[in-house]
Scaffold this active site. Structure first.
Site, PDB file in Angstrom:
ATOM      1  N   LYS A 536      -1.633  37.471   8.351  1.00 24.16           N
ATOM      2  CA  LYS A 536      -2.909  36.904   7.782  1.00 24.16           C
ATOM      3  C   LYS A 536      -3.955  36.460   8.502  1.00 24.16           C
ATOM      4  O   LYS A 536      -3.770  36.540   9.934  1.00 24.16           O
ATOM      5  CB  LYS A 536      -2.318  35.973   6.711  1.00 24.16           C
ATOM      6  CG  LYS A 536      -1.775  34.597   7.672  1.00 24.16           C
ATOM      7  CD  LYS A 536      -1.315  33.542   6.465  1.00 24.16           C
ATOM      8  CE  LYS A 536       0.099  33.921   5.625  1.00 24.16           C
ATOM      9  NZ  LYS A 536      -0.010  34.061   4.423  1.00 24.16           N
ATOM     10  N   LYS A 648       3.798  40.601  -1.318  1.00 23.85           N
ATOM     11  CA  LYS A 648       4.118  41.903  -0.712  1.00 23.85           C
ATOM     12  C   LYS A 648       5.474  41.830   0.086  1.00 23.85           C
ATOM     13  O   LYS A 648       6.294  42.862  -0.059  1.00 23.85           O
ATOM     14  CB  LYS A 648       2.908  42.371   0.337  1.00 23.85           C
ATOM     15  CG  LYS A 648       1.686  42.553  -0.553  1.00 23.85           C
ATOM     16  CD  LYS A 648       0.655  42.727   0.517  1.00 23.85           C
ATOM     17  CE  LYS A 648      -0.692  42.793  -0.363  1.00 23.85           C
ATOM     18  NZ  LYS A 648      -2.179  42.370   0.462  1.00 23.85           N
TER      19      LYS A 648
END
Ligand code: 26V
Length: 804
Positions: A536, A648
């Site tokens: 991220k 995800k």
């Protein structure tokens, strides 16, 4: 298929024998474009002639990644194309690499917009994206001397195969100048004088739906000079130089994506970009509306829904007012009713440093007419509070749109829209109870939650074909169209034969990623180790620092006791830091320096490996996610609005180690406490500390020997000569009292990681948990999210181009 590809090659006077991978890529893209264009024209025609409501999703970011495989899957021709490629002696995977990622976004917010486009087309909803065609996408990251270096992402270097320039639909956008008011027939007219006029040119990208005929449009606007170069005499140098300078200042508007999604800077160019997007987008919407409905603007909110992705496009509110009043002659009240009933706003963050405000003087110089309208909105809102909410009189300065010379875009967005939504339950609750408490009390019915989602077609079907096949072999393939059907997998959670197969798939995916890691970093990682993944943007609140502290703790412990019994782990990081975010860059430097020591220390006996993969983007995420065993979602509770990487990884069978933050909470609600590893302070704890104090990072440093050692190592140069950076992290934690509670949550994180290790030893139990996660991941398909937006905010329904 073979013949079609051969024909394409022939048209460019080459043959399969002579063609390169790149030739094949272009041949395939021409073939696909032809197929897509037919349905695109049909869809467009249907939308031009039927009276269905159209949705427009305005966003400064669309993080599309690559699209070719999406189209192959949606058109149901992936397998035949793969076979044809093989026959021609090519590998489809290699050919696909020639498409450049469209990196027109920073992270979660931009990727969400891309997932939403995919779901709208697949659900046959007439929904389109409106964005900017940045010449440079998000920077490319290089890791040099254990530091991040940024390179420009010139993604348009080769032609972008999917876009279609629509010159004839260009519009003009005006900046600066002055507003001259005249009175005619008892009405005020506003004339914009001496403005700088920019030509906005739309480039349309087709968005195909899965296994249907819908092809929606993503319209990306590009800024061009409206003056013609030909009318300048190149020999008249001073004039020509002025022209070139002017041209450059215009093109600058769509030149690059702002790469900082963490700190709002109030830069003029960014405001220009926002108005450019909004004005161009709205003008084209109004143009097509008038073609269909003449000028019956009372129909506008029934036929058009506008969703704004955060406050970035919130100028749609005053701009729509301007177009309706100055352009179409409507009065204020009517224009306001239409505007507020058309626009809906999604909030994506409560971090105060990311909230948008603009200095009023800069705003009024750049957008004089829009400023007048914002002032009027502000005035009417303040009057409303004064006369109708006496108990709010004292709060007028706090709630106003303009106060102390600043324009607050979130206030404008709430006041000028009919819906305000957060992106996960806890986030919406925090908006209602804290961040937007007073607005919630004033307009309770506007507030609603729409928990984020991800497109399962890309994030499962496309990136993990082995797992997808295994799932379909057990429960059939209906889950592709109805992701909630994944719940049928729950019957297999304890089925050992199925578990073995799921484990085989995971191992295979880990081997593929291990090869990638070897090729790109030279590191050899053990595919039998736990793949622990933290991917991220790099941000203080996302706490990559907590992760690396735990890794260093394991390292220190192993050095003390080399026989310590731990399951070998491969820690995988991917993260870009905003170029000006100093602390984030120091954390990257720390991770890379620690990795270097740990990976090369023979005493560790390969029990720990730390991998930082360069240039994290959509395509890299697609390679990492199928191979993840553990998903790190460890934000400081209350800070991560939702997160979507968590969804995800869950969908690909990874188990989450996470705080009770964002959508982690809803993942836990779905899978149950037994199937997720949660730890740390709750959002209430964190908010309580922020308000009432009571946390002292120094106390923990004094009492926790593990942390004391790590902090001292940072301070004393253990991680390398470049010790200034590490000292800064030390002082950030100890002198600034550890803003993100890294030290506070360390113990609980460490214990939970120990539990992860213990759990992994029981492979059957682990696989039961993993399959349970996949089974419950259907809820997090963006199809569910889009259905909620469609029925609860937009009030639109499916509109198939052809009924099947
Ligand atoms: C803010 C700014 C401010 C300065 C200029 C550039 C820029 C660009 C983007 C942003 C947006 C920050 C908000 C954001 O990205 N929020 C994320 O949204 C995701 C989708 O809803 C969500 O999953 C993440 O938790 C949230 O952090």
């Amino acid at each position: 298929m073979l013949e079609a590809i051969n024909n394409e090659l022939k048209q460019f006077s080459t043959s399969a024998e002579e063609a390169s991978n790149k030739d094949i890529f272009y041949a395939l893209s021409r073939l696909l474009t032809k197929r897509i264009k037919q349905d695109w024209a049909l869809t467009q025609n249907a939308y031009d002639h039927n009276s269905e409501k159209q949705v427009y999703y305005f966003s400064m970011e669309f993080l599309l990644g690559k699209l070719m495989k999406v189209h192959l899957i949606n058109l149901q021709i992936l397998e035949p194309v793969k076979k044809a490629m093989q026959k021609l002696g090519f590998s489809l995977e290699e050919v696909l690499q020639y498409e450049h990622d469209a990196g027109l976004g920073n992270g979660g917010l931009g990727r969400l917009a891309a997932c939403f486009l995919d779901s709208m087309a697949s659900l046959e909803i007439p929904g389109h994206g409106i964005g900017i065609r940045y010449k440079y996408g998000l920077f490319e990251q290089r890791l040099i001397n254990q530091n991040q270096v940024e390179l420009p992402d010139y993604w348009l270097k080769d032609d972008y195969i999917w876009e279609e320039r629509r010159n004839e639909q260009s519009v003009e956008v005006k900046f600066g100048g002055t507003i001259h008011m005249t009175e005619r027939n008892g009405r005020l007219h506003f004339v914009h004088e001496n403005a700088e006029t920019v030509k906005a040119v739309p480039f349309d990208v087709p968005i195909t739906g899965y296994n249907n005929q819908t092809v929606n449009t993503l319209r990306l606007w590009s800024a061009e000079s409206s003056l013609d170069a030909a009318s300048y005499d190149q020999n008249q140098l001073p004039q020509y130089r002025d022209y070139l300078e002017y041209k450059q200042s215009i093109e600058e508007i769509s030149a690059f994506l702002y790469p900082d999604d963490s700190h709002e800077e109030g830069k003029k160019l960014r405001l220009k970009q926002q108005y450019f997007l909004v004005s161009a987008g709205l003008q084209s919407i109004i143009h097509s509306f008038k073609k269909k409905y003449n000028a019956d603007f009372s129909l506008f909110p029934k036929k058009i829904a506008i969703q704004i992705n955060d406050t970035h496009p919130s100028l749609v509110i005053p701009e729509l007012m301007r177009l309706l009043m100055d352009g179409e002659g409507l009065g204020w009240d009517k224009a306001w009713e239409i505007t507020t009933n058309t626009v809906a706003y999604t909030n994506h963050t409560t971090l105060s440093e990311a909230l948008e405000t603009w200095p009023a003087d800069m705003f009024s110089t750049l957008l004089p007419r829009i400023f007048m309208i914002v002032e009027e909105i502000n005035e009417r809102f303040c009057q409303h509070l004064w006369f109708h909410h006496e108990d709010y009189r004292d709060r007028i300065p706090e709630l106003a749109v303009i106060s102390y010379g600043q324009i607050k875009m979130a206030h404008l967005a709430v006041i000028g829209s009919h819906s305000v939504n957060g992106v996960a339950k806890i986030h919406t609750d925090i908006l209602k109870k804290k961040e937007m408490k007073h607005f919630y009390q004033l307009y309770p019915s506007k507030f609603n939650n729409k928990t984020n989602g991800i497109t399962h077609r890309r994030w499962l079907l496309q990136i993990n074909p082995e797992l997808s096949r295994l799932i379909s072999s057990a429960i059939g393939d209906k889950w592709v169209e109805r992701p909630k059907d994944l719940i049928k997998l729950i019957r297999y959670a304890e089925d050992t034969a199925f578990q073995d197969k799921a484990m085989e798939v995971k191992t295979y995916n880990k081997q593929v990623l291990a090869r990638h890691i070897k090729e790109h970093t030279g590191l050899i990682v053990d595919d039998q180790s736990i793949f622990d993944v933290h991917i991220k943007r790099l941000h203080g609140y996302k706490r990559q620092l907590l992760n690396i502290f735990h890794i260093v703790y394991l390292y220190n412990t192993l050095k003390e006791n080399p026989n310590l019994d731990i399951i070998p782990r491969t820690f995988i990081f991917g993260a870009k830091a905003a170029p000006s975010y100093y602390f984030a860059k120091q954390v990257i430097h720390f991770i890379l320096s620690a990795a270097d020591i740990i990976n090369h220390d023979p005493a560790i006996q390969d029990k720990l490996k730390v991998v930082f993969l360069e240039n994290y983007n959509v395509s890299l995420a697609e390679k990492i996610i199928p191979a993840a065993d553990v998903s790190e979602q460890i934000s400081t509770a209350s800070k991560e609005a939702s997160g979507t990487g968590n969804m995800k990884m869950m969908m690909n069978g990874a188990l989450t180690i996470g705080t009770l933050d964002g959508a982690n909470i809803e993942i836990k609600d779905m899978v149950g406490d037994k199937n997720i590893f949660t730890f740390g302070l709750t959002a209430d704890d964190v908010l309580h500390y922020y308000h009432h104090g009571g946390y002292n990072a120094q106390d923990i440093y004094q009492t926790d020997e593990r942390l004391q050692l790590i902090l001292n190592q940072l301070h004393d140069g253990f991680f390398g000569n470049d010790e200034k950076d590490f000292k800064d992290i030390y002082y950030h934690l100890l002198s600034h009292n550890d803003e993100f509670f890294v030290l506070k949550d360390f113990n609980s994180y460490e214990e939970t990681q120990e539990f992860v290790d213990q759990t992994y030893r029981n492979q059957q139990k682990w696989m039961t948990m993993s399959i349970t996660n996949i089974a419950h991941s259907g809820k997090f398909s963006s199809d569910r999210t889009i259905q909620e937006y469609a029925s609860e905010i937009w009030k639109v329904s499916k509109s198939p181009v052809f009924s099947r």
